[in-house]
Motif scaffolding. Sequence first.
Motif, PDB file in Angstrom:
ATOM      1  N   TRP B  20      -1.977 -47.467  12.867  1.00 19.54           N
ATOM      2  CA  TRP B  20      -1.182 -48.399  12.058  1.00 19.54           C
ATOM      3  C   TRP B  20      -1.763 -49.808  12.122  1.00 19.54           C
ATOM      4  O   TRP B  20      -1.042 -50.780  12.181  1.00 19.54           O
ATOM      5  CB  TRP B  20       0.290 -48.415  12.506  1.00 19.54           C
ATOM      6  CG  TRP B  20       0.937 -47.071  12.484  1.00 19.54           C
ATOM      7  CD1 TRP B  20       1.320 -46.341  13.554  1.00 19.54           C
ATOM      8  CD2 TRP B  20       1.275 -46.306  11.332  1.00 19.54           C
ATOM      9  NE1 TRP B  20       1.867 -45.156  13.159  1.00 19.54           N
ATOM     10  CE2 TRP B  20       1.854 -45.104  11.797  1.00 19.54           C
ATOM     11  CE3 TRP B  20       1.146 -46.498   9.943  1.00 19.54           C
ATOM     12  CZ2 TRP B  20       2.295 -44.105  10.936  1.00 19.54           C
ATOM     13  CZ3 TRP B  20       1.593 -45.498   9.094  1.00 19.54           C
ATOM     14  CH2 TRP B  20       2.155 -44.319   9.581  1.00 19.54           C
ATOM     15  N   ALA B  29      -1.917 -41.584   7.270  1.00 21.07           N
ATOM     16  CA  ALA B  29      -0.622 -41.064   7.690  1.00 21.07           C
ATOM     17  C   ALA B  29       0.158 -40.507   6.501  1.00 21.07           C
ATOM     18  O   ALA B  29       0.833 -39.483   6.610  1.00 21.07           O
ATOM     19  CB  ALA B  29       0.173 -42.162   8.382  1.00 21.07           C
ATOM     20  N   GLY B  32      -1.062 -37.261   5.688  1.00 21.98           N
ATOM     21  CA  GLY B  32      -0.543 -36.300   6.657  1.00 21.98           C
ATOM     22  C   GLY B  32       0.799 -35.722   6.237  1.00 21.98           C
ATOM     23  O   GLY B  32       1.101 -34.567   6.547  1.00 21.98           O
ATOM     24  N   LYS B  96       8.507 -30.914  10.227  1.00 13.88           N
ATOM     25  CA  LYS B  96       7.188 -31.475  10.495  1.00 13.88           C
ATOM     26  C   LYS B  96       6.872 -32.550   9.461  1.00 13.88           C
ATOM     27  O   LYS B  96       6.443 -33.662   9.796  1.00 13.88           O
ATOM     28  CB  LYS B  96       6.143 -30.345  10.438  1.00 13.88           C
ATOM     29  CG  LYS B  96       4.726 -30.762  10.674  1.00 13.88           C
ATOM     30  CD  LYS B  96       3.881 -29.542  11.006  1.00 13.88           C
ATOM     31  CE  LYS B  96       2.924 -29.201   9.902  1.00 13.88           C
ATOM     32  NZ  LYS B  96       2.152 -27.981  10.194  1.00 13.88           N
ATOM     33  N   ALA B  99       9.173 -35.602  10.029  1.00 16.81           N
ATOM     34  CA  ALA B  99       8.769 -36.457  11.151  1.00 16.81           C
ATOM     35  C   ALA B  99       7.587 -37.332  10.759  1.00 16.81           C
ATOM     36  O   ALA B  99       7.508 -38.505  11.142  1.00 16.81           O
ATOM     37  CB  ALA B  99       8.413 -35.597  12.365  1.00 16.81           C
ATOM     38  N   ARG B 100       6.674 -36.761   9.995  1.00 16.95           N
ATOM     39  CA  ARG B 100       5.513 -37.557   9.567  1.00 16.95           C
ATOM     40  C   ARG B 100       5.952 -38.655   8.602  1.00 16.95           C
ATOM     41  O   ARG B 100       5.450 -39.778   8.644  1.00 16.95           O
ATOM     42  CB  ARG B 100       4.469 -36.643   8.922  1.00 16.95           C
ATOM     43  CG  ARG B 100       3.841 -35.696   9.936  1.00 16.95           C
ATOM     44  CD  ARG B 100       2.822 -34.782   9.303  1.00 16.95           C
ATOM     45  NE  ARG B 100       2.334 -33.819  10.287  1.00 16.95           N
ATOM     46  CZ  ARG B 100       1.381 -32.907  10.042  1.00 16.95           C
ATOM     47  NH1 ARG B 100       0.813 -32.864   8.841  1.00 16.95           N
ATOM     48  NH2 ARG B 100       0.998 -32.082  10.988  1.00 16.95           N
ATOM     49  N   ALA B 103       7.658 -41.417  10.591  1.00 16.49           N
ATOM     50  CA  ALA B 103       6.685 -42.278  11.269  1.00 16.49           C
ATOM     51  C   ALA B 103       6.103 -43.282  10.280  1.00 16.49           C
ATOM     52  O   ALA B 103       5.929 -44.465  10.595  1.00 16.49           O
ATOM     53  CB  ALA B 103       5.586 -41.432  11.905  1.00 16.49           C
ATOM     54  N   ASN B 107       6.667 -47.359  10.387  1.00 17.93           N
ATOM     55  CA  ASN B 107       5.514 -48.207  10.715  1.00 17.93           C
ATOM     56  C   ASN B 107       4.989 -49.025   9.545  1.00 17.93           C
ATOM     57  O   ASN B 107       4.530 -50.148   9.739  1.00 17.93           O
ATOM     58  CB  ASN B 107       4.389 -47.362  11.298  1.00 17.93           C
ATOM     59  CG  ASN B 107       4.708 -46.918  12.709  1.00 17.93           C
ATOM     60  OD1 ASN B 107       4.633 -47.703  13.643  1.00 17.93           O
ATOM     61  ND2 ASN B 107       5.116 -45.669  12.860  1.00 17.93           N
ATOM     62  N   GLN B 153      11.640 -39.600  16.830  1.00 21.48           N
ATOM     63  CA  GLN B 153      12.443 -39.268  18.008  1.00 21.48           C
ATOM     64  C   GLN B 153      11.593 -39.186  19.261  1.00 21.48           C
ATOM     65  O   GLN B 153      10.426 -38.796  19.211  1.00 21.48           O
ATOM     66  CB  GLN B 153      13.098 -37.894  17.818  1.00 21.48           C
ATOM     67  CG  GLN B 153      14.151 -37.834  16.751  1.00 21.48           C
ATOM     68  CD  GLN B 153      14.669 -36.413  16.612  1.00 21.48           C
ATOM     69  OE1 GLN B 153      13.906 -35.457  16.670  1.00 21.48           O
ATOM     70  NE2 GLN B 153      15.963 -36.275  16.425  1.00 21.48           N
TER      71      GLN B 153
END
Lengths: 1021, 505
Positions: B20, B29, B32, B96, B99-100, B103, B107, B153
């Motif tokens: 980041w 990201a 991703g 999955k 969560a990506r 993030a 960020n 988390q």
Amino acid sequence: FFLLLSLQSFSQSTTVSGTVINASDNTPVAGVSVVQQGSSKGTTTDAKGFFTLNVSVAKPVLVFSSVGYQTYTLSWDGSSAIAIKLEPEVAALQDVVVIGYGTQKKINQTGATQTLKLDESVNQPVTNSGQLMYGKFSGVQLTQSSGLPGADASSIVIRGVGTFGSSTPLVVIDNIQYDNLNVFNNLSPSDIESISVLKDASAGAIYGARGANGVIIVTTKKGKSGSMSVLYNNYIGFQEVTVVPKYLNAPDYATLKNEADINRNGPSTTLRYSVADIQAMRDGTDPDRYANTNWAKEILRRAPIQNHYISFSGGNDRTTYRASFGYLNQEAVVRGKFQSSRYNLSLNLNSKLTNWLSISNSSNAYWSRFTGPTGGADAITGETGIINQFQRSSPTVPVYYKNGEYGTIDGSYYSVNASFPITNAIRRGYLGDYSSDELNFANRFGININFTKDLSFETSGSFNIFNSQESDFTPRNATYDWTGQVVAQNPLNVLRNSTAFNYRLLNENILRYAHKFKDKHDVSVLLGHSVQYGRNDGFAGSLKNFPTDGLQEFNAGGVTEPNVTGGASEFALQSLFSRVNYSYDGKYLLELNVRRDASSRFGSSYRYGNFPSASAGWRISEEKFMRSINWISDLKLRASWGITGNDNIANYLYAQTYNVGLDYFLGTSIVSAAAVTTLANPNIKWETIKQYDLGIDAGLFRNSLTITADYFNRNSYDLLYSNFPIPSSIGVTNISAINAASMINKGVEVAVNYRGRIKGGLTYSVGGSVSKFADNKVTGLGDRGLESISGVSIIRVGVPYNAYYGYKALGIFQTADEVTNAPKQFNNPALTKPGDIRYADLSGPDGKPDGLVNDFDRTIIGNPYPSWIYNFNANLNYKGFDLNVLFEGIGNVDRILYDNGQLPFEGDRNNVLTYWLDRWTPTTPSAKLPRLGGYSNAIISSFYIQDASFLRMRNLEIGYSLPSALIKRIGLSKVRVFVGGQNLLTFTKLENFDPERARGRNTDQNVPLYKVYTFGLNVKL
Amino acid sequence: CSKDFTERASLTQIAKENFWKSEQDAQLAINGIYDAMQDRALYSGNLNATAGLTMFDCFGDNLYNNYKWEGPGDFMIGIITPSNGMFSSIWSSSYKGIARANAAIENIQNMSTTLISQDKKNALFGQALFLRALYYFNLAVYFQDVPLITKVQTIEEAYVPKNTYQEVNAQVIADLTEAIDKLPASYPATQYGYATKGAALGLLARVHLYNKNYQGVVDATTTLLTLGYSLNPSYAQLFTEQGELSKEILFSVRFNQDVSNNNELFSGTFLGNPAVDKLPMPNLVKDYYCTDGKPITSSPLYDPAQPTGTASHPQKKNRDPRLLASVYFKNDTFLIDTKARFGGNVPTTFGQKKYIRNTSVSANGIAAFNPGGQDFIVIRYADILLMRAEALVELNQLTEVYSLVNQVRQRVSMPTVQAVEGASLTQAALRDIVRHERRVELAFEGLRYFDLKRWGDVQNAFNRAKADNVTGYSPIYLTGKSEIFPIPLGELNVNSNLVQNPVWQ
């Protein structure tokens, strides 16, 4: 022979001259330093051992010394010739054991260390030097799981498995540390001088974070001063499998296959084989469609092995050298291209530059090469591998059709499923090309400075460089049926290449001090510092569709699917360590070790680990009250305690990272992507083993009978474990392991040796050892840790690590009433019939038997670790003849044999082993074997667990040395011929497969172990 | 010195602390999050393994999951249990992706504009929101009540209870609303595949439709009609690699037949039969109209006397071109390179053609049962038109409905509504027309079960499937259990705060 001195007189001095010879083999010794004590006068012997020296007094004291020999001091009276022999130091070494960073007299030892000394000619036909340890150590278990050349090494476990990770001990060869057995296994056996096993924490703690699994210290042979000695050893021989499994022939196979199909699908089912088909198999009238092939016999073969070794050694009183070259070639006991060869080179140099400075350099290199068909070792193992074709290829398929093509299809199966050919094992063994090369070069350069008689400093730098290359080419290929029709084809050829370059650097600096105070207080201190760095690097690529199968390089025109992967990782270790030995009057012994390590594998808060140990010994035999007991020559009690660590875990587990190895497709191209794909554990730290050991060493009857016994207790904790309940809603399913689990290992080891001599020239020694592993179990899985069931085993508290786990088979249902009255067998109990295995109803959802056999009823059904390991050996020498025999056994150990013909006709065309002829049928009900093709007879249960205890004649060697008077005439000092064998006899209850095998599920798909018959020669110049 | 010496960082992965730090990092990201959509359980599918979203037409009456153990088959016949891998795979792959996205959302906000331009920041932030909404919407449709996690988390924070469907849905709408605001209308050709404003609007329309917020559908699609999307001239070509850049596509999950992890298997096929694990159901085949726009029950063009296995197969002759683009009939050539013909020897006698590869080996030599490079379309313009039509019907604003349906029909040269069914139709009649059109236009695109649930038609679909009497297939409708997935058993086992969906308790 004698040291001859002659005298010449001069006016003020005397000249002494003479010849020095080796007491053990009567050869002249060159380079012996001859010094007149208390003067500066000295000389060295020449190549014939001859010297001349001017001495300043009439009756001088002469000191004869040379590396590798015991120093001899002579008070010469100046007149008469005196009989002397210069004894090689080898004899003195008998009482010295190699320990971490040094040696120690066995009588002063307080830790549990065992040392094996090897003769100058090692003739055992082991292809991996680690296998020299079979039957020679107590508490050490070796297991060979494959007989494939180049991949036939044995695992080594010291005092039981104490971690969930790798339990491979640390290997130290000539002071270089290795975290696997590769380099050790690839040493020439004849290069090895001694192998020491450091078993307890006291011995291992000096290696701190790397000593938890025990330590194996290997030293290679060094040169000795004296004339050059040339040694040539060889053997040639052949290998055959220890057991050939017996499978049904084609008519029996077809008959039983039909029976299995009826049992499975009912009496009206269409039978695979008609009466006429089976008759054709018997008569051989239709060999293309109804052959009678014994695949095991077709696949297995007798294979040659040969080994050559030559060494050159010698030196003078300042410098010694030893150089050797070895060659080993081994073909596989499996038909095909499989072959392994190895070249060894070793060079050891030691030089005393001044009386305070000496340097040493040892180099060891090997190049091993394995060639085979495409896939390499993969061609041979696994479900579709060659070995599993014992069963997976039905005997009705011929090896070759009459049209010359490889047989691939069963005549009757063809009409059912034409697109499902067998793997023709012979074809597979010769298809395509695979080669892998490994090149390893290890070198250590050391400088030793003696500041005073008591204080010395040693610094050394070592590297180990490993380079491997792998090339795998699959040609375009197709299989055909007997009419020439294509059955299956692979239209693209493929080349896969990979390379790895790994290296380790090590710098060690050691200060040693030793002094005896007031003649009673013997103190020695060692202080060391070490830094280690290692890096693994490599990449792999593949490419398809080359214009020709003949050129097998990337530049040969492949155009399809280029693919490259690669990576690197590094680690660093920095350590301080110290050892203090104190002995009072040779009676009371104390040793303290401590090592502090910092490892890059851990985050900054857990990077450092301290590993202390302490041990003490009491030499009772030195006490006054023992003096009168003559038959006790030596008696010592010892005790040790210590902590060692295991950092043999993956790199970087502590660091949370973004994996940049992901990708997505946009526009017309691929873009990289990144995400957290594994949750790191920032708190990861060392695995730790706390161990104590109580031991006794006794030497009786002038040490002709020696006894060593130990009790050990190893407590492993902070073991890495990763089966914790983590919701996948966190977005990541890979979680780094946590230091949570614990295990315990306890046991007793006893070793006894006796050396004797019978009038008439027969000398002999017999010995043996027994190790009893009393307790080996998992003691904890951490807070919230879950049991792990994988395939055939479970990790569960209170039972051995990876104990076999499955249903408990109680016997065979004989009548319908028995079935009705028994607990329901699984979810579809109506399918259970007489002839099926009856499983025990042990539990249920409420922890009580619930009348239903299902998942809840699985239990521990076997222990993959032996309770007993024992061995015994005998050596006899009589007038030039010698005999050497070694037996080794393990007892009370289970293995699951669950494949390759053990299952009752599972799969659609799998053969079975011949014992299935005694299966249950309504007319011949068996109490032992279930019916074929029944319900739930192929699940993992105690039915497939077998006792794999065995006693094996590991090695036998019978030799004859030609009389020295005879060979001296042609300038040789030794000529010996021998016949030998490895694994010649095995006593076991296990049938069809070798009892020595890994604990996993499909080990019967591995290449069978082999026995070796050899003939060889040892010549020394 | 010693500290530095034993400090070693990964040589292949970027330490979290060093990430980041640039626009490039943020872009990686975001990529991703897209990467997670390529999971087999989501949009890359399987040929004979656990089912993914691409074969969700097996729930209901469009397809028969012949390999029942893949999931949908066992679900339909009522024997599936919460431990089935299909549930856990979709669950974990979706989270999955979430969560990506979390993030990235957390960020990218904090990255200063010296590191990343505001425009770029908006575009990336919008994509993360869109993708999170897509993952959550899938979860909400199939599992209904699921944990709503909107931040990164720690393990300690991971043991969360379920949220209600309403809470999840509110988050989806909020995310999409913000994404629409932030996303650009298009990207340069090299970035084709990233989520656009149109993609977010299209998904929002779908969410509103599922929640029966018809005005919301109309509002979202009103903007969409102006963004330059249009129907692909060829229906059949749209579902091949040649159609991947079509203006009809609002959002697709992209795949490429290469050796990386970008490939798919939903278009794969065995060489003996076309994709035998998913077979078109007879009731669907019968539901396509004849070329005169009439059902086979009333069309004079339909001739059941014709023999099967010929070009004049009764189900083939004079039928909606979309049927012939979607289904293989006995004796159809399904592999054009080897001229392999479909034997019809499968339980439903039909094979899936739409999306399925039609050569045994691809141009770069890869067999048809191996991974391929077919994109899977998540939202396309025909769906937008039909969603708008459906919403207008439900709002009883019928005028525009005709033209919307006609656009879809005329692309495949089927007659207009007015020409066949007539003008001035009732709301109910138009509702049936729109729903029928949706079925035949969007068959095998994984939307059928979503439609059936919304229409309250799941039980009927089970009955239609059962009435087909396919050998070995006997769907059993179980109230509740046939409409909602159970929370995967493994998740319940590890997370005591999670409670099973009541119908599965």
